[in-house]
Design a protein around this motif. Sequence first.
Motif, PDB file in Angstrom:
ATOM      1  N   LYS B 363      -9.908 -12.228   6.831  1.00 36.96           N
ATOM      2  CA  LYS B 363      -9.224 -11.301   7.740  1.00 36.96           C
ATOM      3  C   LYS B 363      -7.901 -11.896   8.202  1.00 36.96           C
ATOM      4  O   LYS B 363      -6.876 -11.204   8.287  1.00 36.96           O
ATOM      5  CB  LYS B 363     -10.110 -10.998   8.950  1.00 36.96           C
ATOM      6  CG  LYS B 363      -9.508  -9.971   9.899  1.00 36.96           C
ATOM      7  CD  LYS B 363     -10.462  -9.621  11.009  1.00 36.96           C
ATOM      8  CE  LYS B 363      -9.799  -8.586  11.932  1.00 36.96           C
ATOM      9  NZ  LYS B 363     -10.684  -8.193  13.026  1.00 36.96           N
ATOM     10  N   VAL B 367      -4.531  -9.756   7.664  1.00 30.87           N
ATOM     11  CA  VAL B 367      -3.731  -9.250   8.786  1.00 30.87           C
ATOM     12  C   VAL B 367      -2.238  -9.445   8.498  1.00 30.87           C
ATOM     13  O   VAL B 367      -1.416  -8.581   8.795  1.00 30.87           O
ATOM     14  CB  VAL B 367      -4.146  -9.940  10.103  1.00 30.87           C
ATOM     15  CG1 VAL B 367      -3.081  -9.777  11.156  1.00 30.87           C
ATOM     16  CG2 VAL B 367      -5.476  -9.412  10.585  1.00 30.87           C
ATOM     17  N   ARG B 370      -1.846  -7.746   4.273  1.00 26.05           N
ATOM     18  CA  ARG B 370      -2.208  -6.340   4.046  1.00 26.05           C
ATOM     19  C   ARG B 370      -2.692  -5.699   5.344  1.00 26.05           C
ATOM     20  O   ARG B 370      -3.856  -5.290   5.447  1.00 26.05           O
ATOM     21  CB  ARG B 370      -3.304  -6.238   2.974  1.00 26.05           C
ATOM     22  CG  ARG B 370      -2.869  -6.648   1.586  1.00 26.05           C
ATOM     23  CD  ARG B 370      -1.805  -5.698   1.047  1.00 26.05           C
ATOM     24  NE  ARG B 370      -2.281  -4.324   0.983  1.00 26.05           N
ATOM     25  CZ  ARG B 370      -2.876  -3.779  -0.086  1.00 26.05           C
ATOM     26  NH1 ARG B 370      -3.060  -4.521  -1.180  1.00 26.05           N
ATOM     27  NH2 ARG B 370      -3.269  -2.523  -0.064  1.00 26.05           N
ATOM     28  N   PRO B 371      -1.817  -5.584   6.325  1.00 23.29           N
ATOM     29  CA  PRO B 371      -2.246  -4.973   7.594  1.00 23.29           C
ATOM     30  C   PRO B 371      -2.741  -3.542   7.403  1.00 23.29           C
ATOM     31  O   PRO B 371      -3.560  -3.051   8.184  1.00 23.29           O
ATOM     32  CB  PRO B 371      -0.979  -5.021   8.462  1.00 23.29           C
ATOM     33  CG  PRO B 371       0.155  -5.263   7.520  1.00 23.29           C
ATOM     34  CD  PRO B 371      -0.386  -5.983   6.354  1.00 23.29           C
ATOM     35  N   ASP B 372      -2.271  -2.898   6.315  1.00 24.19           N
ATOM     36  CA  ASP B 372      -2.718  -1.530   6.066  1.00 24.19           C
ATOM     37  C   ASP B 372      -4.222  -1.475   5.824  1.00 24.19           C
ATOM     38  O   ASP B 372      -4.907  -0.523   6.217  1.00 24.19           O
ATOM     39  CB  ASP B 372      -1.977  -0.943   4.860  1.00 24.19           C
ATOM     40  CG  ASP B 372      -2.215  -1.754   3.594  1.00 24.19           C
ATOM     41  OD1 ASP B 372      -2.615  -1.156   2.574  1.00 24.19           O
ATOM     42  OD2 ASP B 372      -2.013  -2.992   3.631  1.00 24.19           O
ATOM     43  N   ILE B 374      -6.477  -3.641   7.020  1.00 22.52           N
ATOM     44  CA  ILE B 374      -7.188  -3.900   8.274  1.00 22.52           C
ATOM     45  C   ILE B 374      -7.197  -2.643   9.122  1.00 22.52           C
ATOM     46  O   ILE B 374      -8.194  -2.306   9.766  1.00 22.52           O
ATOM     47  CB  ILE B 374      -6.539  -5.081   9.037  1.00 22.52           C
ATOM     48  CG1 ILE B 374      -6.629  -6.350   8.198  1.00 22.52           C
ATOM     49  CG2 ILE B 374      -7.192  -5.281  10.389  1.00 22.52           C
ATOM     50  CD1 ILE B 374      -8.050  -6.821   7.934  1.00 22.52           C
ATOM     51  N   GLU B 375      -6.095  -1.929   9.084  1.00 22.96           N
ATOM     52  CA  GLU B 375      -5.996  -0.661   9.803  1.00 22.96           C
ATOM     53  C   GLU B 375      -7.029   0.327   9.273  1.00 22.96           C
ATOM     54  O   GLU B 375      -7.740   0.985  10.034  1.00 22.96           O
ATOM     55  CB  GLU B 375      -4.574  -0.095   9.626  1.00 22.96           C
ATOM     56  CG  GLU B 375      -4.260   1.096  10.496  1.00 22.96           C
ATOM     57  CD  GLU B 375      -4.338   0.770  11.980  1.00 22.96           C
ATOM     58  OE1 GLU B 375      -4.045  -0.397  12.357  1.00 22.96           O
ATOM     59  OE2 GLU B 375      -4.709   1.662  12.754  1.00 22.96           O
ATOM     60  N   ALA B 376      -7.110   0.391   7.947  1.00 19.76           N
ATOM     61  CA  ALA B 376      -8.080   1.297   7.318  1.00 19.76           C
ATOM     62  C   ALA B 376      -9.494   0.939   7.749  1.00 19.76           C
ATOM     63  O   ALA B 376     -10.332   1.798   8.006  1.00 19.76           O
ATOM     64  CB  ALA B 376      -7.948   1.226   5.805  1.00 19.76           C
ATOM     65  N   TRP B 377      -9.759  -0.358   7.814  1.00 16.52           N
ATOM     66  CA  TRP B 377     -11.086  -0.815   8.230  1.00 16.52           C
ATOM     67  C   TRP B 377     -11.384  -0.380   9.667  1.00 16.52           C
ATOM     68  O   TRP B 377     -12.478   0.093   9.965  1.00 16.52           O
ATOM     69  CB  TRP B 377     -11.180  -2.328   8.072  1.00 16.52           C
ATOM     70  CG  TRP B 377     -12.410  -2.898   8.705  1.00 16.52           C
ATOM     71  CD1 TRP B 377     -12.479  -3.651   9.839  1.00 16.52           C
ATOM     72  CD2 TRP B 377     -13.760  -2.722   8.260  1.00 16.52           C
ATOM     73  NE1 TRP B 377     -13.782  -3.974  10.121  1.00 16.52           N
ATOM     74  CE2 TRP B 377     -14.587  -3.412   9.177  1.00 16.52           C
ATOM     75  CE3 TRP B 377     -14.346  -2.056   7.181  1.00 16.52           C
ATOM     76  CZ2 TRP B 377     -15.962  -3.459   9.047  1.00 16.52           C
ATOM     77  CZ3 TRP B 377     -15.738  -2.106   7.055  1.00 16.52           C
ATOM     78  CH2 TRP B 377     -16.525  -2.792   7.974  1.00 16.52           C
ATOM     79  N   LYS B 378     -10.394  -0.535  10.536  1.00 10.80           N
ATOM     80  CA  LYS B 378     -10.605  -0.163  11.931  1.00 10.80           C
ATOM     81  C   LYS B 378     -10.919   1.320  12.052  1.00 10.80           C
ATOM     82  O   LYS B 378     -11.837   1.717  12.780  1.00 10.80           O
ATOM     83  CB  LYS B 378      -9.378  -0.511  12.773  1.00 10.80           C
ATOM     84  CG  LYS B 378      -9.199  -2.001  12.983  1.00 10.80           C
ATOM     85  CD  LYS B 378      -8.185  -2.312  14.081  1.00 10.80           C
ATOM     86  CE  LYS B 378      -8.114  -3.821  14.308  1.00 10.80           C
ATOM     87  NZ  LYS B 378      -6.736  -4.283  14.472  1.00 10.80           N
ATOM     88  N   ASN B 379     -10.157   2.135  11.330  1.00 11.63           N
ATOM     89  CA  ASN B 379     -10.407   3.575  11.370  1.00 11.63           C
ATOM     90  C   ASN B 379     -11.786   3.919  10.833  1.00 11.63           C
ATOM     91  O   ASN B 379     -12.483   4.787  11.349  1.00 11.63           O
ATOM     92  CB  ASN B 379      -9.346   4.318  10.533  1.00 11.63           C
ATOM     93  CG  ASN B 379      -8.004   4.288  11.215  1.00 11.63           C
ATOM     94  OD1 ASN B 379      -7.934   4.185  12.439  1.00 11.63           O
ATOM     95  ND2 ASN B 379      -6.942   4.364  10.436  1.00 11.63           N
ATOM     96  N   LYS B 382     -14.362   3.186  13.367  1.00 11.62           N
ATOM     97  CA  LYS B 382     -14.322   4.204  14.412  1.00 11.62           C
ATOM     98  C   LYS B 382     -15.088   5.444  13.978  1.00 11.62           C
ATOM     99  O   LYS B 382     -15.899   6.005  14.711  1.00 11.62           O
ATOM    100  CB  LYS B 382     -12.857   4.580  14.692  1.00 11.62           C
ATOM    101  CG  LYS B 382     -12.542   4.737  16.178  1.00 11.62           C
ATOM    102  CD  LYS B 382     -11.173   5.323  16.407  1.00 11.62           C
ATOM    103  CE  LYS B 382     -10.082   4.263  16.339  1.00 11.62           C
ATOM    104  NZ  LYS B 382      -8.729   4.865  16.395  1.00 11.62           N
TER     105      LYS B 382
END
Lengths: 167, 409
Positions: B363, B367, B370-372, B374-379, B382
């Motif tokens: 991670k 971060v 490929r922050p994109d 990590i963002e996808a993972w967060k969404n 959710k």
Amino acid sequence: MADEIKVVRLQSSDSREFEVPRKIAETSVTIKNMISDIPPEDVAASAIPLPNVSGKILEKVIEYCKYHHENPTPAVDDKKEERRTDDIIPWDQEFCKVDQATLFELILAANYLDIKSLLDLTCKTVANMIKGKTPEEIRKTFNIKNDFTPEEEEQVRKENEWCEERN
Amino acid sequence: MIWKILKKLSDKDLCVCARVSHGFHVYSEAEKFWKRRCIKRWKGRFLFKKCWKYTAILDRDEAPPPIQRRIFVSAQDFSSKIWGAQIRSAIPISKLTSSLNMIEKRSNLSYEEFIHSYAIPNRPVIITDATDKWKAKDVWTKEKLLERFRERRFRTDEVCRGKKMKMTMGDYFVYANQNTDEDPIYLFDPTFAERAPELLDDYEIPIYFREDLFSLLGERKRPYYRWLVVGPERSGSSFHIDPYLTSAWNSLLVGRKRWLLYPPTGHPHGVKYNGNMLAPSYDAPVPMKYFQKKWDSIPENNRPIEVIQEAGETIYVPTGWWHMVLNLTETIAVTQNFCHTANFLTVYRYVKDDDPKMKRKWKAYLVDERPDLIEAWKNYKKTIKMANGSSSKKDKEDGDKEAEKETSN
């Protein structure tokens, strides 16, 4: 609660019952696991059934476990000593002086009851009955019929003699 | 138990036993027994001579006895296990070939089309021209590899004293050519790049598979990801799903492989499986056993996807797909596993539960690089949370409406 049980009752396939101190019975891993699976009230109330072991054999097994509990022998490093068969203590040797049928039943019982040292001992004993003998002597020892045809017998002798003549 | 007794006998005694009777013969000649003894004695340093028995007993430089034909005693009346092994070693491989090809074979495939038609929908494909420009196409033959690497040691799939047994390539090919095992030892080495870095010059990763997210962890921290795969006919792999739910590509340079596949939600016939892909536990028979025992009982509604992979072809095995491989001939292949954008959520989720330490390290790199993702993972988290929360607390209809509102934001 479970620790209070000092004595267990074992029942053979022919419904003979044997009272055995718990510690000695637990030489058998199978019995040990059975005891820990059965609620203590039931262990005290009824006998543990061992349908795969006859009374005659169970008696011998208990004798073995009793002796070895009172006279522990040092554990052998299994991996290194796998092929040794010359290190059987005198008491064990006497114990194994039984007819072949009994000896084989002891092997099966030791396997079912998961008593490693007894299984090892009985297998060593059988191995010793084979070691150093000729094919005919082995047949005589175990009362085995020679079902090779004369051609087969000749062929298999040729195939294996070279090894017997080595070292 | 018979094995316990036999284990205590010397080579000589066992040879005597082979002469006692048919029953004794079957047990004292059993290849599986002699294989164990041989590997215990010689580890990976044996030089195979006709059969495991000779290989175990004789020294490396000793020639096998000049016996032309060896007697064969059927184990049918004595041991179903040995009998099974005898049959499986004897089934001609030609009986197990197949003409079914249920996977598309593509050439001139663009990267974009690969992503849209196969990677994103998680569908397998065979690419026929990915190896065209490889040096390996010419130099990865048995003869040429032996010229370069005869004395070099490689890992096999055989376990000896808790570790994977290593053999020289020369010794391995001697074994591969002469053995009659029902499940031959496979040369299967994830460390081949350290042992023979020259091999890396002979091939290049096809363009479709170059996105490699585990590479962020660096060569030392990332899990094994590339294997040199060499095996004789009859060798192969039983049904399995690749580690960490990664995708894989496998390029065959020599020989033919028969593949059976099931999609991720499937349950291959004849395989014991706990049904949980995120914490899988399964047990599957080796290929020869599978074809002998399970093949005929496959029900119509659970037939596998089948394909024959020819030399020069590259198969793409997508995330989570079950696969089993039988080598129909001697084969030489290279395979790599990877995590890319299309399967990132699946792999990351798996790593999170299976190896939290690795997940944390990964991670940290993701971060930055490929922050994109990590963002996808967060969404994704959710969405799952909301889906779970609404079904337990609120009236189902209300819950659905709420979840819809949130995810559209």
